[in-house]
Design an enzyme around this catalytic site. Structure first.
Site, PDB file in Angstrom:
ATOM      1  NE  ARG A 109       0.759 -91.989  75.929  1.00 16.38           N
ATOM      2  CZ  ARG A 109      -0.041 -92.584  75.052  1.00 16.38           C
ATOM      3  NH1 ARG A 109      -0.273 -92.018  73.883  1.00 16.38           N
ATOM      4  NH2 ARG A 109      -0.609 -93.724  75.336  1.00 16.38           N
ATOM      5  CG  HIS A 136       1.100 -98.526  76.539  1.00  8.56           C
ATOM      6  ND1 HIS A 136       0.557 -97.741  77.536  1.00  8.56           N
ATOM      7  CD2 HIS A 136       0.325 -98.320  75.440  1.00  8.56           C
ATOM      8  CE1 HIS A 136      -0.487 -97.083  77.054  1.00  8.56           C
ATOM      9  NE2 HIS A 136      -0.646 -97.421  75.791  1.00  8.56           N
ATOM     10  CD  GLN A 139      -3.743-100.756  74.900  1.00  9.46           C
ATOM     11  OE1 GLN A 139      -3.782 -99.542  74.791  1.00  9.46           O
ATOM     12  NE2 GLN A 139      -4.796-101.525  74.649  1.00  9.46           N
ATOM     13  CG  ASP A 224       2.091-101.093  68.673  1.00  9.58           C
ATOM     14  OD1 ASP A 224       1.242-100.311  68.202  1.00  9.58           O
ATOM     15  OD2 ASP A 224       2.892-100.762  69.573  1.00  9.58           O
ATOM     16  CB  CYS A 264      -2.289-100.866  71.883  1.00 12.59           C
ATOM     17  SG  CYS A 264      -0.970-100.196  70.834  1.00 12.59           S
ATOM     18  NE  ARG A 292      -5.388 -97.872  78.056  1.00 13.08           N
ATOM     19  CZ  ARG A 292      -4.566 -96.994  77.455  1.00 13.08           C
ATOM     20  NH1 ARG A 292      -4.387 -97.052  76.150  1.00 13.08           N
ATOM     21  NH2 ARG A 292      -3.912 -96.090  78.162  1.00 13.08           N
TER      22      ARG A 292
HETATM   23  N1  NVA Z   1       4.051 -98.474  70.209  1.00 13.08           N
HETATM   24  C1  NVA Z   1       3.147 -97.362  70.056  1.00 13.08           C
HETATM   25  C2  NVA Z   1       1.985 -97.499  70.979  1.00 13.08           C
HETATM   26  C3  NVA Z   1       0.983 -96.385  70.903  1.00 13.08           C
HETATM   27  C4  NVA Z   1      -0.140 -96.530  71.877  1.00 13.08           C
HETATM   28  C5  NVA Z   1       3.897 -96.063  70.323  1.00 13.08           C
HETATM   29  O1  NVA Z   1       4.682 -96.010  71.265  1.00 13.08           O
HETATM   30  O2  NVA Z   1       3.700 -95.110  69.562  1.00 13.08           O
HETATM   31  N1   CP Z   2      -3.405 -97.262  72.886  1.00 15.55           N
HETATM   32  C1   CP Z   2      -3.125 -96.006  73.293  1.00 15.55           C
HETATM   33  O1   CP Z   2      -2.409 -95.788  74.288  1.00 15.55           O
HETATM   34  O2   CP Z   2      -3.732 -95.037  72.573  1.00 15.55           O
HETATM   35  P1   CP Z   2      -3.445 -93.461  72.634  1.00 15.55           P
HETATM   36  O3   CP Z   2      -2.064 -93.241  72.095  1.00 15.55           O
HETATM   37  O4   CP Z   2      -4.518 -92.852  71.792  1.00 15.55           O
HETATM   38  O5   CP Z   2      -3.538 -93.014  74.071  1.00 15.55           O
END
Ligand code: NVA
Ligand code: CP
Length: 308
Positions: A109, A136, A139, A224, A264, A292
């Site tokens: 990540r 992502h 997800q 989101d 998500c 997930r």
């Molecule tokens: N768009 C959000 C998704 C988190 C799972 C981010 O990148 O923070």
């Molecule tokens: N939806 C998601 O990826 O959650 P986290 O940021 O908690 O991993």
């Protein structure tokens, strides 16, 4: 897009799976969920290790991958740049070569999609994108499994994306092609998704600025956060720009009566979604979060099988 190392299958973006592979993976996720609930022991990854590199925070991604490996009889390593040489400037290419000589899978990540691509190019083992600024894909597997379980095949259905043209929106654009559905996006001006990605999706995806138009007759409504990880400094500007884009009861009333709501998570009640919607009867966000685990178990099994 296929990943650069042709000798090894990776999962860097949803389109790394063909439509038939993606559908088979969802079916397998449903089966793995059934097996877990039935108490069946299944340990295909005994003595195997997943390395998880997190350059951003996570609850679901970390816990689901770590639990998936434990349930499969394997082991997961949580690696933070704060405590590894990656954080002190060891090159990505060197880190990929070293880690992939020891572990069986790597999940990352991070911010820049180029980082996961470079990592994959130098890795001997499958690399999984656990979220970048670009997309992502993990997800999407969970979301598609959740739709399948609640409503059946999503093929030919109408999906509405309300809010930021961000990483999740990009993965939905790819999903529209992989899973064959119509995607209607409504974003504030200046917050649109990537134009090349949108152009590649063709007529299947439409972009507008009116949430009411996007949700009309939708089978699935999504949103989101308005400021993603790394955009904290833009929070105030974004709050103003996105204010008309909250998914609330009035907006949901324009979708089909049996429309589902997904997010998500983490969510901000009173910002991108009202409490009445996310905690209401059309919301399936807790199943979505649980999936997930199951969908990533199917992904891990697929990647290990594809790279024996
Ligand atoms: N768009 C959000 C998704 C988190 C799972 C981010 O990148 O923070
Ligand atoms: N939806 C998601 O990826 O959650 P986290 O940021 O908690 O991993």
């Amino acid at each position: 897009m296929r990943s650069s190392d042709t000798t090894c299958r990776h999962f860097l973006t949803l389109s790394d799976l063909s439509p038939s592979e993606a559908r088979a993976l969802l079916a397998r996720a449903v089966e793995l969920k059934r097996m877990l609930r039935a108490g069946e022991t299944y340990l295909p990854l005994r003595h195997r290790t997943l390395a998880m590199i997190f350059e951003k925070s996570s609850t679901r991604t970390r816990v689901s991958f770590e639990t998936a490996m434990a349930q499969f009889g394997g082991h997961a390593l949580f690696l933070s740049p704060r405590d590894t040489q990656l954080g002190r400037g060891e090159p990505i290419e060197d880190s990929a070569r070293v880690l992939s000589r020891m572990v069986d899978l790597i999940m990352i990540r991070t911010f820049d999609q180029a980082v996961v691509e470079r990592f994959a190019a130098y890795s001997r083992v499958p690399v999984i994108n656990g979220l970048t600024d670009r997309c992502h894909p993990c997800q999407l597997l969970a979301d598609m499994q959740t739709y399948l379980e609640h409503r059946g095949d999503i093929r030919g259905r109408r999906v509405a994306w309300i809010g930021d043209g961000n990483n999740m929106c990009h993965s939905y654009i790819e999903a529209a092609e992989v899973f064959d559905f119509e995607l209607r996006i409504a974003c504030p001006e200046g917050f649109e998704p990537d134009t090349d990605l949108l152009a590649a999706a063709g007529e299947r995806c439409t972009l507008g600025h009116d949430p009411a138009v996007a949700v009309e007759g939708a089978d699935l409504v999504l949103t989101d956060v308005w400021a993603s990880m790394g955009q904290e400094a833009e929070q105030e500007t974004r709050l103003r720009a996105f204010a008309p884009y909250q998914v609330d009861d009035a907006l949901m009333a324009r979708a089909r009566r049996d429309a589902l709501f997904m997010h998500c998570l983490p969510a901000h009640r009173g910002e991108e979604v009202s409490a009445s919607v996310i905690d209401g009867p059309q919301s399936v966000v807790w199943d979505e979060a649980e999936n997930r685990l199951h969908s990533q178990k199917a992904l891990i099994e697929f990647l290990v099988g594809a790279n024996p």
